[in-house]
Design an enzyme around this catalytic site. Sequence first.
Site, short mmCIF file in Angstrom:
data_model
loop_
_atom_site.label_atom_id
_atom_site.label_comp_id
_atom_site.label_asym_id
_atom_site.label_seq_id
_atom_site.Cartn_x
_atom_site.Cartn_y
_atom_site.Cartn_z
N HIS A 62 0.70 -1.14 -0.03
CA HIS A 62 -0.05 0.10 0.14
C HIS A 62 0.81 1.13 0.02
O HIS A 62 2.08 1.24 0.70
CB HIS A 62 -0.86 0.03 1.25
CG HIS A 62 -1.82 -0.89 1.30
ND1 HIS A 62 -2.31 -1.43 2.42
CD2 HIS A 62 -2.25 -2.07 0.27
CE1 HIS A 62 -3.14 -2.54 2.25
NE2 HIS A 62 -2.97 -2.95 0.89
N LYS A 72 5.99 6.45 7.45
CA LYS A 72 5.56 5.52 8.47
C LYS A 72 6.75 4.88 9.29
O LYS A 72 7.68 4.73 8.91
CB LYS A 72 5.05 4.08 7.71
CG LYS A 72 3.97 4.36 6.87
CD LYS A 72 3.46 3.26 5.99
CE LYS A 72 2.06 3.89 5.07
NZ LYS A 72 1.78 2.71 4.01
N ASP A 168 -6.66 -6.49 -1.55
CA ASP A 168 -5.28 -6.66 -1.80
C ASP A 168 -5.17 -7.73 -2.82
O ASP A 168 -4.26 -8.01 -3.29
CB ASP A 168 -4.70 -6.97 -0.30
CG ASP A 168 -4.29 -5.83 0.47
OD1 ASP A 168 -3.95 -5.95 1.57
OD2 ASP A 168 -4.54 -4.66 -0.06
C1 T46 Z 1 -5.36 2.42 6.47
C2 T46 Z 1 -6.60 2.99 7.10
C3 T46 Z 1 -7.68 2.27 6.91
N1 T46 Z 1 -8.95 2.72 7.43
C4 T46 Z 1 -9.92 1.80 7.22
C5 T46 Z 1 -10.44 1.50 5.72
C6 T46 Z 1 -11.11 0.16 5.94
O1 T46 Z 1 -12.47 0.58 6.33
C7 T46 Z 1 -10.31 -0.57 7.07
C8 T46 Z 1 -9.22 -1.44 6.67
O2 T46 Z 1 -8.38 -0.90 5.78
P1 T46 Z 1 -7.15 -1.54 4.98
O3 T46 Z 1 -7.92 -2.81 4.61
O4 T46 Z 1 -6.61 -0.60 4.10
O5 T46 Z 1 -6.29 -1.87 6.22
P2 T46 Z 1 -4.91 -2.67 5.89
O6 T46 Z 1 -4.74 -3.66 4.69
O7 T46 Z 1 -3.97 -2.97 7.20
O8 T46 Z 1 -3.79 -1.36 5.44
C9 T46 Z 1 -2.72 -0.77 5.89
O9 T46 Z 1 -1.73 -1.88 5.74
C10 T46 Z 1 -0.52 -1.57 5.04
C11 T46 Z 1 0.48 -2.39 5.52
C12 T46 Z 1 -0.14 0.01 5.26
O10 T46 Z 1 0.90 0.28 5.28
C13 T46 Z 1 -1.34 0.87 5.26
O11 T46 Z 1 -0.95 1.84 6.31
C14 T46 Z 1 -2.54 0.72 5.31
O12 T46 Z 1 -2.91 0.62 3.98
O13 T46 Z 1 -10.03 0.75 7.83
C15 T46 Z 1 -8.79 3.94 8.02
O14 T46 Z 1 -10.10 4.33 8.50
N2 T46 Z 1 -8.00 4.64 8.26
C16 T46 Z 1 -6.73 4.10 7.63
O15 T46 Z 1 -5.60 4.98 8.06
#
Ligand code: T46
Length: 185
Positions: A62, A72, A168
Amino acid sequence: MKIVEGKLAGVKLIEPVVFEDNRGFFMESYHADRFASLGITVSFLQDNHSLSKHKGVLRGLHYQLLPKGQSKLVRVTTGAIYDVVVDIREGSPTFGQWEGFELTAENKRQLFIPQGFAHGFCTILPNTEVLYKVDGLYSAEHDRGIAWNDPAIGISWPVEQPILSDKDSKHPLLADAEINFVNKG
Ligand SMILES: Cc1cn([C@H]2C[C@H](O)[C@@H](COP(=O)(O)OP(=O)(O)O[C@H]3O[C@H](C)C(=O)[C@H](O)[C@H]3O)O2)c(=O)[nH]c1=O
């Protein structure tokens, strides 16, 4: 606090000072002046925390497009991850190259990832919790991803078939991804 420069310019692996006694341990996980002395001078605006229940959960790769790019500072408080960064700065001599780091609750290592890198991790233990500070607020409209298994990047993940979010499992290859970071030399 010791810092080990990654092979990709700007990425820094931090070995914190850990004070251990009969009660347990204490460590400063962030200290503006000490980190500035190591060249990390960004102002963090947001803290994130994720739990991955199983070994083999892969989150990534991401990044957020400019002007909502994010540096980060990543650490693990429970469990262990294989943390990966990919240089996506147009014009960088290491564009498309990756580097991996093992961050665990045990080694307490932290990874600083400047803007211009895609980031992802794969858990190597169940019930792994990852905490990270970012210097850019979350922006869903600027959120982008690159395929975790892009053969042109060739990341050696510790699992063959990771557990992925639906999102993803659908990211484009780096060659087709929307990126707008430019190497500043
Ligand atoms: C990143 C983020 C997500 N969200 C919400 C959006 C989705 O409804 C839920 C899960 O998000 P996501 O599937 O993108 O989460 P990860 O897959 O853990 O993503 C993260 O994991 C990788 C390793 C990263 O480096 C990024 O910081 C980030 O993209 O949280 C938020 O409300 N705020 C945020 O800052």
